[in-house]
Design a protein around this motif. Structure first.
Motif, PDB file in Angstrom:
ATOM      1  N   THR A  64       0.403  -1.071  -0.084  1.00 37.86           N
ATOM      2  CA  THR A  64      -0.063  -0.242  -0.236  1.00 37.86           C
ATOM      3  C   THR A  64       0.812   1.147  -0.251  1.00 37.86           C
ATOM      4  O   THR A  64       0.871   2.151  -0.868  1.00 37.86           O
ATOM      5  CB  THR A  64      -0.646  -0.619   1.416  1.00 37.86           C
ATOM      6  N   LEU A  65       2.149   1.878   1.383  1.00 34.81           N
ATOM      7  CA  LEU A  65       2.699   2.585   0.777  1.00 34.81           C
ATOM      8  C   LEU A  65       3.692   2.680  -0.555  1.00 34.81           C
ATOM      9  O   LEU A  65       3.400   3.950  -1.068  1.00 34.81           O
ATOM     10  CB  LEU A  65       3.925   2.149   2.304  1.00 34.81           C
ATOM     11  N   ILE A  66       4.014   1.498  -1.299  1.00 35.27           N
ATOM     12  CA  ILE A  66       5.183   1.586  -2.230  1.00 35.27           C
ATOM     13  C   ILE A  66       3.532   2.140  -3.429  1.00 35.27           C
ATOM     14  O   ILE A  66       4.065   2.932  -4.123  1.00 35.27           O
ATOM     15  CB  ILE A  66       5.146   0.205  -2.957  1.00 35.27           C
ATOM     16  N   LEU A  67       2.463   1.681  -3.746  1.00 38.34           N
ATOM     17  CA  LEU A  67       1.940   1.491  -4.335  1.00 38.34           C
ATOM     18  C   LEU A  67       0.893   3.389  -4.051  1.00 38.34           C
ATOM     19  O   LEU A  67       0.750   3.841  -5.522  1.00 38.34           O
ATOM     20  CB  LEU A  67       0.166   1.278  -4.618  1.00 38.34           C
ATOM     21  N   ASP A  68       0.658   4.033  -2.683  1.00 36.50           N
ATOM     22  CA  ASP A  68       0.007   5.154  -3.013  1.00 36.50           C
ATOM     23  C   ASP A  68       1.138   5.995  -3.518  1.00 36.50           C
ATOM     24  O   ASP A  68       1.237   7.039  -3.929  1.00 36.50           O
ATOM     25  CB  ASP A  68       0.255   5.280  -1.323  1.00 36.50           C
ATOM     26  N   SER A  69       2.432   5.824  -3.409  1.00 41.44           N
ATOM     27  CA  SER A  69       4.073   6.635  -3.699  1.00 41.44           C
ATOM     28  C   SER A  69       3.845   6.817  -5.254  1.00 41.44           C
ATOM     29  O   SER A  69       4.391   7.737  -5.842  1.00 41.44           O
ATOM     30  CB  SER A  69       5.045   6.203  -3.129  1.00 41.44           C
ATOM     31  N   ARG A  75      -1.870   9.565 -13.556  1.00 38.93           N
ATOM     32  CA  ARG A  75      -1.771   8.717 -13.890  1.00 38.93           C
ATOM     33  C   ARG A  75      -0.765   7.330 -12.952  1.00 38.93           C
ATOM     34  O   ARG A  75      -0.169   8.439 -11.749  1.00 38.93           O
ATOM     35  CB  ARG A  75      -0.868   8.682 -14.923  1.00 38.93           C
ATOM     36  N   ILE A  76      -0.412   6.626 -12.990  1.00 35.67           N
ATOM     37  CA  ILE A  76       0.428   5.824 -12.300  1.00 35.67           C
ATOM     38  C   ILE A  76       1.683   6.455 -12.433  1.00 35.67           C
ATOM     39  O   ILE A  76       2.046   5.899 -13.917  1.00 35.67           O
ATOM     40  CB  ILE A  76       0.156   4.172 -12.242  1.00 35.67           C
ATOM     41  N   GLU A  77       3.133   6.634 -11.667  1.00 34.56           N
ATOM     42  CA  GLU A  77       4.291   7.071 -12.225  1.00 34.56           C
ATOM     43  C   GLU A  77       5.093   6.138 -12.266  1.00 34.56           C
ATOM     44  O   GLU A  77       5.694   5.532 -10.934  1.00 34.56           O
ATOM     45  CB  GLU A  77       4.272   8.690 -11.696  1.00 34.56           C
ATOM     46  N   PHE A  78       5.136   4.775 -13.153  1.00 35.23           N
ATOM     47  CA  PHE A  78       5.799   3.982 -12.120  1.00 35.23           C
ATOM     48  C   PHE A  78       7.363   3.703 -12.896  1.00 35.23           C
ATOM     49  O   PHE A  78       8.247   3.376 -12.013  1.00 35.23           O
ATOM     50  CB  PHE A  78       5.534   3.020 -13.826  1.00 35.23           C
TER      51      PHE A  78
END
Ligand code: AMP
Length: 155
Positions: A64-69, A75-78
């Motif tokens: 969760t912490l990683i995905l939140d960041s 957009r999702i900043e991969f």
């Protein structure tokens, strides 16, 4: 299995219930987020301890912490997965249980946490204590006593 008494429960050495550090998946503070996410996904754990090169506990990192960041506004900043390090997103005040703390201390602390990080009195990381290990032990005790009570009522 040996019958467990209330005294056994209250005096239980939590070291007998922990998963030792060498059996606990962990990441390093300086690992990129993509490595941590890979370890979390491959092990199937939602959160794991973060250690430094001297094997000292520094925090806990979760999916969760990683995905939140990496969730931006649009957009999702991969790319952040390779640009950022674990120490930037980890929880650096994880729940810590000392090896000399009691079984009741462990129960109280684990109400809000699925696992506790365990350190000795010198702050050396020892491993983790999961809420499920505590519940398993309590379950054994409660069932044992229920059976004893039923046996008394029947006699
Ligand atoms: P469990 O009670 O086995 O479901 O574990 C609860 C949580 O403790 C897991 O979701 C992980 O966050 C952590 N955990 C349990 N076992 C390990 C392990 N061997 N390595 C790293 N984390 C673990």
């Amino acid at each position: 299995m040996k019958k467990v008494t209330m005294d056994d429960v209250l005096n239980k050495d939590i070291m007998e219930l922990i998963i030792p550090g060498d059996k606990v998946a962990h990441v390093q503070v300086d690992n990129p987020l993509e490595h941590a996410l890979l370890v979390l996904v491959k092990t199937g754990y939602s959160a794991i301890p973060v250690l430094d090169p001297s094997y000292k506990l520094r925090g806990v990192v979760s999916k969760t912490l990683i995905l939140d960041s990496i969730f931006g506004m649009e957009r999702i900043e991969f790319e952040k997965l390779s640009e950022h390090k674990v120490w930037e997103v980890m929880n650096d005040t994880p729940p810590v249980l000392k090896t000399n703390e009691s079984f009741l201390d462990a129960i109280k602390l684990s109400i809000d946490h699925t696992f506790l990080c365990v350190e000795d009195q010198y702050g050396a990381y020892q491993g983790i204590l999961t809420r499920s290990a505590l519940l398993k032990y309590l379950n054994h005790y409660l069932r044992d006593n229920k059976n004893k009570e039923s046996a008394c009522l029947e006699s």
